[in-house]
Every structure is written in C-alpha cells, then in structure tokens.
Design a protein around this motif. Sequence first.
Motif, PDB file in Angstrom:
ATOM      1  N   MET A 120       0.832  -1.199   0.000  1.00  0.00           N
ATOM      2  CA  MET A 120       0.000   0.000   0.000  1.00  0.00           C
ATOM      3  C   MET A 120       0.862   1.243   0.000  1.00  0.00           C
ATOM      4  O   MET A 120       0.351   2.358   0.039  1.00  0.00           O
ATOM      5  CB  MET A 120      -0.913  -0.003   1.222  1.00  0.00           C
ATOM      6  CG  MET A 120      -2.097  -0.911   1.053  1.00  0.00           C
ATOM      7  SD  MET A 120      -3.434  -0.349   2.058  1.00  0.00           S
ATOM      8  CE  MET A 120      -3.285  -1.422   3.437  1.00  0.00           C
ATOM      9  N   ASN A 121       2.166   1.014  -0.021  1.00  0.00           N
ATOM     10  CA  ASN A 121       3.088   2.140  -0.050  1.00  0.00           C
ATOM     11  C   ASN A 121       3.162   2.668  -1.476  1.00  0.00           C
ATOM     12  O   ASN A 121       3.442   1.923  -2.419  1.00  0.00           O
ATOM     13  CB  ASN A 121       4.457   1.639   0.421  1.00  0.00           C
ATOM     14  CG  ASN A 121       5.449   2.757   0.515  1.00  0.00           C
ATOM     15  OD1 ASN A 121       5.514   3.600  -0.364  1.00  0.00           O
ATOM     16  ND2 ASN A 121       6.223   2.762   1.582  1.00  0.00           N
ATOM     17  N   LEU A 122       2.930   3.943  -1.637  1.00  0.00           N
ATOM     18  CA  LEU A 122       2.829   4.481  -2.990  1.00  0.00           C
ATOM     19  C   LEU A 122       4.145   4.372  -3.739  1.00  0.00           C
ATOM     20  O   LEU A 122       4.167   4.146  -4.954  1.00  0.00           O
ATOM     21  CB  LEU A 122       2.365   5.940  -2.933  1.00  0.00           C
ATOM     22  CG  LEU A 122       0.922   6.126  -2.480  1.00  0.00           C
ATOM     23  CD1 LEU A 122       0.629   7.576  -2.226  1.00  0.00           C
ATOM     24  CD2 LEU A 122      -0.032   5.577  -3.517  1.00  0.00           C
ATOM     25  N   ILE A 123       5.266   4.504  -3.009  1.00  0.00           N
ATOM     26  CA  ILE A 123       6.567   4.420  -3.687  1.00  0.00           C
ATOM     27  C   ILE A 123       6.801   2.999  -4.186  1.00  0.00           C
ATOM     28  O   ILE A 123       7.255   2.785  -5.313  1.00  0.00           O
ATOM     29  CB  ILE A 123       7.665   4.889  -2.728  1.00  0.00           C
ATOM     30  CG1 ILE A 123       7.426   6.358  -2.412  1.00  0.00           C
ATOM     31  CG2 ILE A 123       9.045   4.673  -3.315  1.00  0.00           C
ATOM     32  CD1 ILE A 123       8.135   6.836  -1.206  1.00  0.00           C
ATOM     33  N   GLU A 124       6.411   2.050  -3.349  1.00  0.00           N
ATOM     34  CA  GLU A 124       6.590   0.662  -3.783  1.00  0.00           C
ATOM     35  C   GLU A 124       5.670   0.342  -4.954  1.00  0.00           C
ATOM     36  O   GLU A 124       6.025  -0.451  -5.826  1.00  0.00           O
ATOM     37  CB  GLU A 124       6.332  -0.287  -2.609  1.00  0.00           C
ATOM     38  CG  GLU A 124       7.526  -0.338  -1.668  1.00  0.00           C
ATOM     39  CD  GLU A 124       7.220  -1.094  -0.386  1.00  0.00           C
ATOM     40  OE1 GLU A 124       6.305  -1.934  -0.407  1.00  0.00           O
ATOM     41  OE2 GLU A 124       7.893  -0.816   0.624  1.00  0.00           O
ATOM     42  N   ILE A 125       4.499   0.962  -4.953  1.00  0.00           N
ATOM     43  CA  ILE A 125       3.589   0.722  -6.082  1.00  0.00           C
ATOM     44  C   ILE A 125       4.236   1.210  -7.375  1.00  0.00           C
ATOM     45  O   ILE A 125       4.224   0.516  -8.397  1.00  0.00           O
ATOM     46  CB  ILE A 125       2.233   1.430  -5.839  1.00  0.00           C
ATOM     47  CG1 ILE A 125       1.470   0.714  -4.741  1.00  0.00           C
ATOM     48  CG2 ILE A 125       1.409   1.473  -7.109  1.00  0.00           C
ATOM     49  CD1 ILE A 125       0.174   1.363  -4.348  1.00  0.00           C
TER      50      ILE A 125
END
Lengths: 178, 405, 344
Positions: C181-186
């Motif tokens: 749910m981490n935007l950077i990981e997405i």
Amino acid sequence: MEPIEIAELIKGKFGSEVKGVVEFRGQISITVKKERILEIMSYLHKTPELYFDYLADLCGVDYMGKKEIRFEVVYHLLSIKYNKMIRIKAEVPEDDCSIDSVIGIWAGADWHERECYDMFGISFTGHPDLRRILMPEDWDGYPLRKDYPLKSDLGEKEWKPFKQVIEIGKKNLVYEVR
Amino acid sequence: MAVIRDLKTKTLTINMGPQHPATHGVLRLVIELDGETVVKCKPYVGYLHRGTEKLGENRTYPMALPLSDRLDYVSSMSNNIGFCVAVEKLLGIEVPERAKYIRTIMGELTRIANHIVWIATHALDIGAMTVFLYSMRDREWILELYEMACGARLTVTYPRIGGVRADVDQEFLDHCYKFTEEFPKRILQYETLIDQNRIWLQRTKGIGVLTAEEAINWGLSGPTLRGSGVPYDIRKFAPYDAYDKVEFEVPVGKAGDVYDRYRCRMEEFRQSNSIIRQCLEKLPGGYVLAADAPGYDLATGPRKKPAPPPPKTEPAADGSPPTPPPPPEEPGPAFEDVYVATEVPKGELGFYFISDGTGKPYRMRIRAPSYVHASVLPKMCEGSLVADIIANIGTIDIVLGECDR
Amino acid sequence: MNINEVIGLEQTSFLFQLLIIIVKIAVVIGITMLHVAYATYFERKVIGHMQVRLGPMRVGPHGLLQPIADGVKLFFKEDIIPVAADRTVFQIAPYVAVFATLSSLAVIPFFDIFYIANINVGLLYLFAMSSLGGYSLIMSGWASNSKYAFLGGLRSTAQIISYEIAMAFSLVSIMLMAGSMNLIEIVQAQQQYWYGMYLIPQFVAYIVFMIAAFAETNRTPFDLPEAESELVAGYFVEYSGMRFALFFLGEYIGMIVMSSLAVVCFWGGWTAPPILIKLIPPLAMVPGIIWFILKVYFHIFLFYWVRATLPRYRYDKLMSLGWKILIPVALANLVITSILKFIF
C-alpha cells in the motif's frame, strides 16, 4: 363543417341562449348568455363532427357604457382535427360578475381564467384555485376594466406604499433614509 | 421496507426563483420536496407584468407595435409580425408580395435565433456548457443580419402594419444566403455535442412526458405541442405571409418527452433554414409597404368608412362660415373583432383585437404561448426529480416577458 | 532513497530533520498553490478555446495575471455569514475542505527522492483524507441553514460515500498487483513491466478510478452537489469572499491529488516506461519530476475536457451508475486480479 354552419347548429340546439351571430373577416362570433355556457362548451368539445379540442384563448372584455351588458368572456376555440376556429362570447353582467369555469373541459383554461379574474374581476365558478396571477395578491382594483385609470392619480408622485416603507424604515432605523 | 415507512418524514418546501439561474427570467416556483422527488410544484408569475394590454388600448395601432417587441424579447421580430398580421386582418390591408417574403425570411431567422437561445439555455441548464457558446456564436450572426436590415438588434420593430419598414438591400440578401449555406453545418455541431450523448439522453428521454391529448387539452402550442405528436402548426393551418408559397415540413415527435421536443426544434432549424433559402430565391420585386398602411396620426380621426367626410371640427378662425356641428354620435360603435394567431418560435401567439372604429384598439388581448406553457409546469414536474424541473422549464421554452406581458 | 540520504543528513538532530520537513511542506504547498492558481487560469483558457472563445485576456498578457487578480478580489471581499447559520461549523467547513486535500499531498511521491512522508499505508491514508473532504461539504451544507445548501450537502454525502467504495475497490486491485500500500513501492513495482505502468493490466480499474475521481472531486458530470442550474451553487451557496475561495482551493487541490494518485497508481508515477527508455536512450536523462508533472497535467486536462463536453448527471442516475455499474465492475476486476495473481 363551415363555422357558419356550426353557428346554425348551436342556434338550433341552444336557441334561447344564442343572442347573435356575427361574421367579420371570415371569423364567426357567437354571442351567448352565460347561464348554459358549460353545456354549450361541452357540446362543442364532445360532438364528434365539431370536436373543438383546443382552447386557443380565453379573455375578458369590458364594454363599459358601450353595451348593455358590461362584460364579455371571449373563448376562441379551435378544432385541430378539422382546422376550424370559432369564437364564443358569453355575456357577463356587472352585478352578477361570475361565469362557470370551463377548466373541466380544457385544462388550459386554468391560467386564462385566473388572468381574467385578475384583470376584470369576473369570477369563475368551479375554478379550483382562483387567485390573482399577474398582479400582486394585495392589489386593489381590476386593471383592464375601462374605469381603471391608465396612470395613477398620484401623477409623478411616489406610489403610496412606498412612503409607508420609508416610514417603517425610519422607525426601525434599519437604514439611513435621505 | 416497513421500517422506512414507519419513519417520520417531512417534506421540504423550496422557493425556486424569481432569482434563480435556471428559471429563464423571473419565474418563481414553490416546490415541495420529499427527498429529491417533487411532491408539489406551484408556479408564480407576474413579476414582469407591465400591463401591455392596457397600454395597447391607449395607443394607436402603429404606436402599440413596439410594445410587442417587449413581449418575447428573444424573438421580437416574430411578435411584430404577429401584431402586424392581426392588425392588417382587422383593417383589411393587403401587404405587398415583397414585404410578405421579407417578413417570412425575418420570421424564420427569428425562429432560428430563438431556438438557438433555447438550445443554449436548455443545454446549459442540463449542464452541457459548450453548446451554449457554440450557439451564441451563431445567434450573433442573425443579430447582425437584423442590424443590417433595420439597425436594431434586439427590439427591432422592423415589420410594420402593411409591410416592413425598409427594403432589404443586396448586401443583406448575400449575407443571408451565406448564412443559410453555413448554418446546417452549425446544427450538426450542436448535435455532435449532445444528440447521442448518453447523459443527455438519460436526462431527456422519458422526462416531462405529455400525451397528445394532454398537450392539446392544456392548450400547448408550437414545438412543445408538436413534440407530443400533434402536427398543429399555424403556418400550415392558417398560412399568413408567404408560408403558403414555400415548402416545408412540420416535424413532430412521438413520445412527447423532453428529448422529442428537442428533436422537433432541431428539425425546425433545418426547416426554417430551407424556408429562408426558398424565400431568398423567390423574393419578388416591388414595394415593401402597402399604400394604405396607417400612419401615426391614426388616433386623430375615424379610422375607416371614409364615406361621411371627416368632420372639420376646427373652424378656421378667419370668419369663414360656421361649420356644422359634428354629427351626433352613433348609438354605439359597431365592435369588430379579429383573433389572429401566428406561429412564433415559442408557439401560438394570438392577438385579439376589438375595434370600435377609432385608431386605438378597444381591446388588445395577447395570447402568449409562454403563459400557457408555464401553466403546465406543475403537471410535468410533480412526481419527478428536482433536476427534471430544470429540464422541464427548459423544454417548454418560456420567456417571462411574454408570460407576464 | 530519501533526499536526506542524498545530502547526508541521516544522523543529524531531530530539530534539523523537522526543519527539513517543514521546508518540504512549504515547497509542496507553495508549488501546489501556484498550480491551483494557474489551474484555474488554464481551465478557463482550455475551456475557452474549446468553446470558440478566448478565455481571460485582460489582466496581463493573455490574461496571465488573472488568477492573481481573482485571488486579490476574493481576499478582500466581505465575508458574509448568514444570521441563521451555525457560525462555528460554518466557519470551520471550508478549512476542513482545504485541510483534507492538502494533507493528502503529504504521501504523494512526486519523484523518487522527494516526498514529505513515506508511510506504509499511503493508499489507506489517501482514502481517509478524501472521505474527510466529504465532511466539509456536509458541514457547510448543514451549517448554512439554507435549503439549497442543505440539498447540496445531502447529495454530496450520498455521492461521496457511493463513489468512495468504487474507488477503493479499483485501487485494491492495484494493491494486489503491487503487494503493497506504499505508494513508492507501487511505482517501483510497475517498473517490472516493459511498459512500466499498471494502466494496461488494470485498464478497467483505471476507468472506474477515474470516474470515481470525477465524482470525488465534484467535477462535471458529477457536480450535483453544486449543480449550478438546479441548486444555484449547492453546499456553498451562502459562502462569500475567502471562505468561498477555500472551497475552490479544496476542489482544485483535490483535482491535483486525484490526478497524482492516478499517475502514481496507474501511470508509473515519475518513471518512464522502460521500453521507451530503451528505444530512445536520451530520455533516461529526463528527471522524474518532469514525467510526473506531464502525466498530472494530462489528467488535469482530462478534467477540463470532460467539463467542456458532458452535461450533468441526474441524482438517481448517478446513484445507479455508482452502485449498479462501477462497484460490480470494480469487484469483478478485483476477483479476476486476485485469481490471476494466485495462479501466477
């Protein structure tokens, strides 16, 4: 059926009611008494060979001092099916200023009758909601009557309630009045 | 659903107008809402009442003509024509052929201009903003044509009793022709924006349905009536001006809903365009004003029956033989009346004149289509949603100046 | 990699870190405000040109100073509070609108080394904030003590609740794809594909998300809460001056947040598609922020474009679109995504 024949037909059917038939520029006017107006109208509306299904217009006329009976309510009926127009004038005396409403036959008569009431003070018996429509609810008089002045007798002066408004304003000190 | 029925709910009364962006002027509606559903809708009119009928009775026929501009101010030319046609019928004036054609051109230009304002505001009310500006651009063109013909853009008073005020020149005809060539493309532009738009269809189909019987019974007219499938068009039923010399179709709808009325008006764009085209091609030469057209001095003398010579009421002050006193007044003037309806863009505009033989109408009655159309609003709105009120006000195409007169 | 690591401030004091964050917040808010101001300008220009007119032309060359003039005007306008209004709530409501949308900006990764907060529940946080934005509409609608505002508030309540669900479901598929749910990981997870974005495998989710985003930000065709022609201005009909402007601020920041979210979740954020970099190597030199901004601008343009094209939905149709079409479609997409994810 030509309009003049229609007039003859009505004359035959409601002989005592019809007071006159006039033709001017190809338009037939039938003047009738007001008592059986509803019957005449529903006859014109229902009879299959006449079928006046469209009430083009309904208005009042004030013949003050010009005719014996002061008011007339004028109905302009149109048969869309046969493309015929006819004019019915119902005489309404001043002392009994009312006539039966035709709202049950033509729903569109609603506002026309209200306007006629508003402007001439002719009341329509059977109208469900006979109120002033174009003039304010608390207006005095009936503007389209011939004895109603075009200009107020105040001349260039202010409209009377306007002064009252100013007075109230002064009293309440709501705003500065010059 | 028993639980919901037991809930104590109250209706909400909302006052819509007279200042409201979608009431096309100063229409006021008092609406009773149950959630988003309209339970009751009561229109109030009269905020723009100027007593046109009373004023008309105190002016001569030519002087009352400019009053008709102020009725439906988005299609003033048509009102003028309606007024003139009625007075001409009353006075028995024969209009020159060229004037008839010019009037027909003007009438149809006005129809286009009016429907442009209609589509613009109707679409804007429903939320399609772009249509508004597209169509206003084209209305400007028509107003320029007006300006070319008569110098005015809004309240024109160009048609006169007995013809039109001035002849049109070649420049006008050229521009007008160019307009008729270009305008069908513009109609396509409006249609591209909304005709097949799903949201537009959802907002207009099945909304404000009036059956043919209801529409006739309520006295509707014009495209509002024709949307319900009644082919009643005064231009066909009782042709005036040059309408009997041009070919056109009367578009009718089927379902009687907002969408069908919209389609009717869009088709009328095309029909009007073709009428203008035909008139331009057939435009005859000649005068544009009848020789017996009344002037402004109408009020001073008896209007007609020149058989008894006009009484010289003012004797010359130089001692000439005393003129006989004016003949005693007749027991009562013979009242003559005509009701003439014309097909203005909004519907049937009827003028009912009663003449007592003078230059002033004894009674001038205006049968305004907007007035009748506004009266049908409760019937259309009750039971629908708030958003549909807006669509319904748009679809009946009212202008409150005409409604309140 | 955080900007702190780049400038080697990993071991510095807490106060200094706080200062860094405050500076970042100031930069983000400053840039966003400038974007909002010029978003209004470009909205008027873009729609103007779509509608065969010029848009603002008077203030400055081509009306470039128009937003400043507007801002000045709105600042100095009288702030009228109706007598019958609930003063406290009435005054708070616009701030809630701006607060909710501004806070959303905290977790948006603008490019790989610039973001305010890197939290593991970035998406959840964004959902929470966008729901919070709904409160401002309800509060203002209620507190105005006006029937039009009240109706607008009610409409927005129903609308935001309905479309939140569809939006959440569409983004759950993204969470499943990325496993985070981490935007950077997405964003980083999208780099594993040659096309470098979830737009292609999750096209359905993207469409659902965009429709819901229009509804969440109260933009045409879902601008029923403020339906100009029906409810005059809906929930903010009683507002004037700066408080009125704050609602607009909230709406435009909301637009930027939603566009950024769309870019991060579906368009690969600040990264360019690997295939493009491979084909045209010089593109690798383009900094991430440029890609990001270009993508966001495209989405904002989309908002304008739709506004110039579509009429407004009717309330009941809006509801049936939300509940009967968008939510089932998003759910079906979610199920298919999970099954595929389980198989591969």
